[in-house]
Motif scaffolding. Structure first.
Motif, PDB file in Angstrom:
ATOM      1  N   ILE A  51       0.845  -1.200   0.000  1.00  0.00           N
ATOM      2  CA  ILE A  51       0.000   0.000   0.000  1.00  0.00           C
ATOM      3  C   ILE A  51       0.879   1.249   0.000  1.00  0.00           C
ATOM      4  O   ILE A  51       0.646   2.185  -0.765  1.00  0.00           O
ATOM      5  N   ILE A  52       1.891   1.258   0.835  1.00  0.00           N
ATOM      6  CA  ILE A  52       2.785   2.414   0.924  1.00  0.00           C
ATOM      7  C   ILE A  52       3.513   2.639  -0.403  1.00  0.00           C
ATOM      8  O   ILE A  52       3.757   3.767  -0.807  1.00  0.00           O
ATOM      9  N   ASN A  53       3.815   1.558  -1.099  1.00  0.00           N
ATOM     10  CA  ASN A  53       4.577   1.623  -2.357  1.00  0.00           C
ATOM     11  C   ASN A  53       3.724   1.192  -3.547  1.00  0.00           C
ATOM     12  O   ASN A  53       4.206   0.533  -4.461  1.00  0.00           O
ATOM     13  N   GLN A  54       2.460   1.584  -3.543  1.00  0.00           N
ATOM     14  CA  GLN A  54       1.504   1.067  -4.526  1.00  0.00           C
ATOM     15  C   GLN A  54       1.794   1.426  -5.974  1.00  0.00           C
ATOM     16  O   GLN A  54       1.258   0.807  -6.883  1.00  0.00           O
TER      17      GLN A  54
ATOM     18  N   GLU B  47      -9.009  -1.039  -1.907  1.00  0.00           N
ATOM     19  CA  GLU B  47      -9.339   0.377  -1.714  1.00  0.00           C
ATOM     20  C   GLU B  47      -9.698   0.653  -0.252  1.00  0.00           C
ATOM     21  O   GLU B  47      -9.263   1.649   0.324  1.00  0.00           O
ATOM     22  N   ILE B  48     -10.463  -0.234   0.349  1.00  0.00           N
ATOM     23  CA  ILE B  48     -10.835  -0.074   1.761  1.00  0.00           C
ATOM     24  C   ILE B  48      -9.594  -0.167   2.651  1.00  0.00           C
ATOM     25  O   ILE B  48      -9.410   0.644   3.565  1.00  0.00           O
ATOM     26  N   LEU B  49      -8.739  -1.142   2.383  1.00  0.00           N
ATOM     27  CA  LEU B  49      -7.505  -1.293   3.164  1.00  0.00           C
ATOM     28  C   LEU B  49      -6.607  -0.075   2.993  1.00  0.00           C
ATOM     29  O   LEU B  49      -6.013   0.418   3.950  1.00  0.00           O
ATOM     30  N   ARG B  50      -6.536   0.426   1.764  1.00  0.00           N
ATOM     31  CA  ARG B  50      -5.705   1.598   1.476  1.00  0.00           C
ATOM     32  C   ARG B  50      -6.229   2.827   2.215  1.00  0.00           C
ATOM     33  O   ARG B  50      -5.465   3.559   2.855  1.00  0.00           O
ATOM     34  N   LEU B  51      -7.541   3.036   2.174  1.00  0.00           N
ATOM     35  CA  LEU B  51      -8.134   4.179   2.882  1.00  0.00           C
ATOM     36  C   LEU B  51      -7.924   4.062   4.388  1.00  0.00           C
ATOM     37  O   LEU B  51      -7.608   5.048   5.059  1.00  0.00           O
TER      38      LEU B  51
ATOM     39  N   SER C 120      -5.464   2.512   5.885  1.00  0.00           N
ATOM     40  CA  SER C 120      -4.041   2.776   6.142  1.00  0.00           C
ATOM     41  C   SER C 120      -3.730   4.267   6.111  1.00  0.00           C
ATOM     42  O   SER C 120      -3.020   4.775   6.979  1.00  0.00           O
ATOM     43  N   ILE C 121      -4.260   4.960   5.116  1.00  0.00           N
ATOM     44  CA  ILE C 121      -4.020   6.400   5.003  1.00  0.00           C
ATOM     45  C   ILE C 121      -4.577   7.131   6.219  1.00  0.00           C
ATOM     46  O   ILE C 121      -3.907   7.984   6.816  1.00  0.00           O
ATOM     47  N   GLU C 122      -5.799   6.815   6.595  1.00  0.00           N
ATOM     48  CA  GLU C 122      -6.416   7.483   7.750  1.00  0.00           C
ATOM     49  C   GLU C 122      -5.664   7.175   9.033  1.00  0.00           C
ATOM     50  O   GLU C 122      -5.483   8.050   9.885  1.00  0.00           O
TER      51      GLU C 122
END
Length: 131
Positions: free
Chosen positions: A31-34, A89-93, A95-97
């Protein structure tokens, strides 16, 4: 927060903080390096997970459509986050939050330390009063 705790928090990525396992660490890394593709060796080195463990995890992530496998130059396989997956997308959101919350907490702690420090300085060096 002492130095050891601070180092631990830096290494605990968002999903890894919850699930505390290597699968979460691999997903956090991707995710960090997507925007990049990685070999299993690169994932292993960058995420500090043994290569054999990464080689066991990646097929599970491909099967669950979290990761896409790309073949380059015949046998060379690279892996990337499946940005078309709703789950990703849910996992990415999430992680960002979570990272944003970590940043806010760190900034709040820094501000609090600065206020305490300034308060101590004010007691040590009281301002002069007008007679």
């Amino acid at each position: 927060m002492d130095e050891n705790t601070e180092l631990t928090l830096i290494k605990n990525r968002p999903l890894e903080r919850i699930f505390r396992n290597n699968i979460a660490r691999v997903i956090d890394f991707l995710i960090i390096n997507q925007q990049f593709n990685f070999t299993t060796a690169e994932i292993s080195k960058s995420s500090e997970i043994p290569l054999r463990t990464v080689q066991r995890i990646i097929p599970q992530l491909v099967q669950n459509k979290i990761v896409i496998e790309n073949k380059y130059k015949g046998k060379m396989k690279n892996y990337e986050l499946n940005r078309n997956s709703k789950l990703v997308e849910i996992l990415r959101l999430y992680s960002i939050e979570t990272v944003n919350v970590f940043i806010e907490e760190a900034l709040d702690e820094k501000r609090t330390r600065a206020l305490i420090s300034n308060s101590k300085l004010a007691r040590i060096h009281p301002s002069t009063t007008v007679n």
